[in-house]
Design a protein around this motif. Structure first.
Motif, PDB file in Angstrom:
ATOM      1  N   GLY A 176       0.786  -1.221   0.000  1.00 17.58           N
ATOM      2  CA  GLY A 176       0.000   0.000   0.000  1.00 17.58           C
ATOM      3  C   GLY A 176       0.818   1.271   0.000  1.00 17.58           C
ATOM      4  O   GLY A 176       0.270   2.364   0.190  1.00 17.58           O
ATOM      5  N   LEU A 177       2.120   1.180  -0.237  1.00 10.77           N
ATOM      6  CA  LEU A 177       3.002   2.346  -0.179  1.00 10.77           C
ATOM      7  C   LEU A 177       3.134   3.074  -1.509  1.00 10.77           C
ATOM      8  O   LEU A 177       3.681   4.179  -1.555  1.00 10.77           O
ATOM      9  CB  LEU A 177       4.391   1.918   0.299  1.00 10.77           C
ATOM     10  CG  LEU A 177       4.476   1.425   1.743  1.00 10.77           C
ATOM     11  CD1 LEU A 177       5.850   0.810   2.017  1.00 10.77           C
ATOM     12  CD2 LEU A 177       4.199   2.574   2.714  1.00 10.77           C
ATOM     13  N   PHE A 178       2.646   2.464  -2.577  1.00 10.34           N
ATOM     14  CA  PHE A 178       2.874   3.003  -3.913  1.00 10.34           C
ATOM     15  C   PHE A 178       1.562   3.173  -4.670  1.00 10.34           C
ATOM     16  O   PHE A 178       0.668   2.326  -4.584  1.00 10.34           O
ATOM     17  CB  PHE A 178       3.795   2.080  -4.713  1.00 10.34           C
ATOM     18  CG  PHE A 178       5.062   1.725  -3.995  1.00 10.34           C
ATOM     19  CD1 PHE A 178       6.116   2.619  -3.944  1.00 10.34           C
ATOM     20  CD2 PHE A 178       5.191   0.507  -3.345  1.00 10.34           C
ATOM     21  CE1 PHE A 178       7.286   2.308  -3.261  1.00 10.34           C
ATOM     22  CE2 PHE A 178       6.351   0.179  -2.662  1.00 10.34           C
ATOM     23  CZ  PHE A 178       7.401   1.082  -2.619  1.00 10.34           C
TER      24      PHE A 178
ATOM     25  N   SER B 124      -5.040  -3.477  -2.772  1.00 14.28           N
ATOM     26  CA  SER B 124      -4.404  -2.249  -2.293  1.00 14.28           C
ATOM     27  C   SER B 124      -4.809  -1.029  -3.102  1.00 14.28           C
ATOM     28  O   SER B 124      -4.559   0.109  -2.673  1.00 14.28           O
ATOM     29  CB  SER B 124      -2.873  -2.396  -2.320  1.00 14.28           C
ATOM     30  OG  SER B 124      -2.399  -2.457  -3.650  1.00 14.28           O
ATOM     31  N   GLY B 125      -5.412  -1.236  -4.266  1.00 12.10           N
ATOM     32  CA  GLY B 125      -5.807  -0.122  -5.111  1.00 12.10           C
ATOM     33  C   GLY B 125      -4.689   0.434  -5.959  1.00 12.10           C
ATOM     34  O   GLY B 125      -4.814   1.529  -6.521  1.00 12.10           O
ATOM     35  N   ALA B 126      -3.586  -0.299  -6.086  1.00 12.45           N
ATOM     36  CA  ALA B 126      -2.450   0.175  -6.877  1.00 12.45           C
ATOM     37  C   ALA B 126      -2.770   0.134  -8.365  1.00 12.45           C
ATOM     38  O   ALA B 126      -3.593  -0.651  -8.827  1.00 12.45           O
ATOM     39  CB  ALA B 126      -1.213  -0.676  -6.583  1.00 12.45           C
ATOM     40  N   CYS B 127      -2.088   0.987  -9.088  1.00 14.35           N
ATOM     41  CA  CYS B 127      -2.292   1.147 -10.532  1.00 14.35           C
ATOM     42  C   CYS B 127      -1.192   0.418 -11.291  1.00 14.35           C
ATOM     43  O   CYS B 127      -0.021   0.460 -10.909  1.00 14.35           O
ATOM     44  CB  CYS B 127      -2.265   2.641 -10.847  1.00 14.35           C
ATOM     45  SG  CYS B 127      -2.538   3.064 -12.561  1.00 14.35           S
ATOM     46  N   LEU B 128      -1.561  -0.254 -12.361  1.00 15.42           N
ATOM     47  CA  LEU B 128      -0.611  -0.952 -13.221  1.00 15.42           C
ATOM     48  C   LEU B 128      -0.064   0.012 -14.265  1.00 15.42           C
ATOM     49  O   LEU B 128      -0.805   0.816 -14.824  1.00 15.42           O
ATOM     50  CB  LEU B 128      -1.302  -2.124 -13.910  1.00 15.42           C
ATOM     51  CG  LEU B 128      -0.455  -2.968 -14.869  1.00 15.42           C
ATOM     52  CD1 LEU B 128       0.610  -3.752 -14.117  1.00 15.42           C
ATOM     53  CD2 LEU B 128      -1.352  -3.924 -15.663  1.00 15.42           C
TER      54      LEU B 128
ATOM     55  N   PRO C 143      -6.669  -0.312 -12.294  1.00 12.95           N
ATOM     56  CA  PRO C 143      -6.444   0.884 -13.124  1.00 12.95           C
ATOM     57  C   PRO C 143      -5.092   0.848 -13.826  1.00 12.95           C
ATOM     58  O   PRO C 143      -4.192   0.100 -13.435  1.00 12.95           O
ATOM     59  CB  PRO C 143      -6.529   2.040 -12.128  1.00 12.95           C
ATOM     60  CG  PRO C 143      -6.223   1.428 -10.801  1.00 12.95           C
ATOM     61  CD  PRO C 143      -6.721   0.012 -10.856  1.00 12.95           C
ATOM     62  N   LEU C 144      -4.952   1.688 -14.854  1.00 10.60           N
ATOM     63  CA  LEU C 144      -3.792   1.651 -15.743  1.00 10.60           C
ATOM     64  C   LEU C 144      -3.235   3.043 -15.978  1.00 10.60           C
ATOM     65  O   LEU C 144      -3.988   4.018 -16.076  1.00 10.60           O
ATOM     66  CB  LEU C 144      -4.204   1.049 -17.093  1.00 10.60           C
ATOM     67  CG  LEU C 144      -3.089   0.837 -18.125  1.00 10.60           C
ATOM     68  CD1 LEU C 144      -2.267  -0.404 -17.773  1.00 10.60           C
ATOM     69  CD2 LEU C 144      -3.665   0.706 -19.527  1.00 10.60           C
ATOM     70  N   THR C 145      -1.916   3.138 -16.056  1.00  8.38           N
ATOM     71  CA  THR C 145      -1.250   4.321 -16.616  1.00  8.38           C
ATOM     72  C   THR C 145      -0.394   3.859 -17.788  1.00  8.38           C
ATOM     73  O   THR C 145       0.004   2.688 -17.866  1.00  8.38           O
ATOM     74  CB  THR C 145      -0.342   5.044 -15.605  1.00  8.38           C
ATOM     75  OG1 THR C 145       0.742   4.173 -15.233  1.00  8.38           O
ATOM     76  CG2 THR C 145      -1.099   5.473 -14.381  1.00  8.38           C
ATOM     77  N   ILE C 146      -0.087   4.782 -18.685  1.00 11.10           N
ATOM     78  CA  ILE C 146       0.826   4.532 -19.801  1.00 11.10           C
ATOM     79  C   ILE C 146       2.044   5.417 -19.592  1.00 11.10           C
ATOM     80  O   ILE C 146       1.905   6.626 -19.393  1.00 11.10           O
ATOM     81  CB  ILE C 146       0.162   4.831 -21.153  1.00 11.10           C
ATOM     82  CG1 ILE C 146      -1.047   3.910 -21.366  1.00 11.10           C
ATOM     83  CG2 ILE C 146       1.161   4.673 -22.298  1.00 11.10           C
ATOM     84  CD1 ILE C 146      -1.865   4.232 -22.605  1.00 11.10           C
ATOM     85  N   SER C 147       3.235   4.824 -19.610  1.00  5.50           N
ATOM     86  CA  SER C 147       4.456   5.572 -19.328  1.00  5.50           C
ATOM     87  C   SER C 147       5.569   5.166 -20.278  1.00  5.50           C
ATOM     88  O   SER C 147       5.574   4.056 -20.827  1.00  5.50           O
ATOM     89  CB  SER C 147       4.917   5.345 -17.879  1.00  5.50           C
ATOM     90  OG  SER C 147       3.975   5.869 -16.961  1.00  5.50           O
TER      91      SER C 147
ATOM     92  N   LEU D  34      -3.674  11.133  -4.845  1.00  6.01           N
ATOM     93  CA  LEU D  34      -5.048  10.736  -5.160  1.00  6.01           C
ATOM     94  C   LEU D  34      -5.168  10.422  -6.644  1.00  6.01           C
ATOM     95  O   LEU D  34      -4.588  11.125  -7.493  1.00  6.01           O
ATOM     96  CB  LEU D  34      -6.025  11.835  -4.767  1.00  6.01           C
ATOM     97  CG  LEU D  34      -6.028  12.230  -3.284  1.00  6.01           C
ATOM     98  CD1 LEU D  34      -6.982  13.396  -3.053  1.00  6.01           C
ATOM     99  CD2 LEU D  34      -6.381  11.038  -2.413  1.00  6.01           C
ATOM    100  N   MET D  35      -5.944   9.401  -6.961  1.00  4.43           N
ATOM    101  CA  MET D  35      -6.102   8.946  -8.335  1.00  4.43           C
ATOM    102  C   MET D  35      -7.403   9.450  -8.935  1.00  4.43           C
ATOM    103  O   MET D  35      -8.429   9.503  -8.270  1.00  4.43           O
ATOM    104  CB  MET D  35      -6.069   7.414  -8.386  1.00  4.43           C
ATOM    105  CG  MET D  35      -6.240   6.835  -9.787  1.00  4.43           C
ATOM    106  SD  MET D  35      -5.931   5.034  -9.831  1.00  4.43           S
ATOM    107  CE  MET D  35      -7.254   4.447  -8.758  1.00  4.43           C
TER     108      MET D  35
END
Length: 267
Positions: free
Chosen positions: A151-153, A187-191, A221-225, A260-261
């Protein structure tokens, strides 16, 4: 418009470019947000030769401030972040890093196995000459699962980086992925869909299509990087990545501010 949240600065000793060059490149790429997320310091310095040192943190914050000043006339938002390495027992150090600044997000990444074995360093390929691939994958995904569960990230970086040089176990890989994805879901982390993999030996985005589909099915959820280490790579291959994300089942991408996301439709 895209957000590119995984980028580096020369302070990590293996990237190039100035704040002005990165901002100009982000504007040319049509980005909405550009996140600065260099490799965070580690305790016990010198830890390695490819990250910021603790003494570099004031210069890093100055770098971000300069980028914000340069970006403002263009309507480009600059986000402040760190890419943090995960080790067993590293939690107190990550919590220390969190307190140093009002970060918009933290990226969690696994670059080491064992005590301090670099599996993705092209100058240390001897690791793969003396390592069982299945053992390496098992340890990697156990660490990735624990990192996601912490849950730290906000963002999980280049999820299957372990494949960078093309070493993969045979057979169905889902049993490696499932526990890590379940930890992310809880944890709600984003991929992160990281386009740098297309330009490494594996010649495939991080993560692979199977893991992307599994994550989409689980509602992660997703991000593109880009994982840019030079200005010209900001926003690289984002249209290709967005097309892949849609075909995998994603309809939205995540953005971050002050931890916050927010979800927006895929561009």
């Amino acid at each position: 418009m895209y957000c590119d949240y995984h980028t580096h600065t020369p302070l990590c000793l293996h990237a190039s470019g100035t704040p002005q060059e990165y901002v100009q490149s982000a504007v040319r790429a049509g980005l909405r947000e550009y996140g600065v997320s260099d490799h965070a310091p580690m305790p016990g310095e010198p830890f390695d030769d490819w990250r910021m040192k603790q003494a570099d943190m004031p210069a890093y914050l100055d770098w971000i401030a300069e980028a914000r000043e340069l970006a403002a006339p263009h309507g480009l938002t600059i986000r402040a972040a760190l890419e943090c390495d995960w080790f067993p027992g590293i939690e107190p150090w990550i919590e220390h890093l969190q307190r140093l600044y009002e970060w918009d997000y933290l990226i969690g990444s696994v670059h080491y196995l064992g005590e301090k074995e670099e599996f993705d360093n092209p100058y240390k390929m001897d690791f793969w000459n003396r390592t069982d691939v299945e053992d390496a994958w098992t340890q990697y995904w156990e660490r990735f699962r624990d990192m996601a569960a912490s849950g730290l990230f906000q963002i999980m970086g280049h999820a299957d980086l372990i494949k960078k040089f093309g070493f993969r176990p045979s057979g169905d890989l889902r049993h490696y992925y499932e526990p890590a994805l379940e930890a992310m879901r809880k944890s709600g982390a984003c991929l992160e869909l990281n386009t740098a993999g297309w330009h490494n030996k594996c010649a495939e985005q991080y993560p692979d299509a199977q893991l992307l589909k599994m994550a989409a099915d689980m509602g992660i959820p997703l991000t593109i990087s880009s994982d840019a280490h030079s200005p010209e790579n900001i926003g690289r291959d984002f249209d290709r990545a967005a097309d892949l994300a849609r075909r995998s089942g994603f309809k939205q991408t995540a953005s971050f501010h002050a931890g916050l996301m927010e979800l927006s439709p895929l561009p």
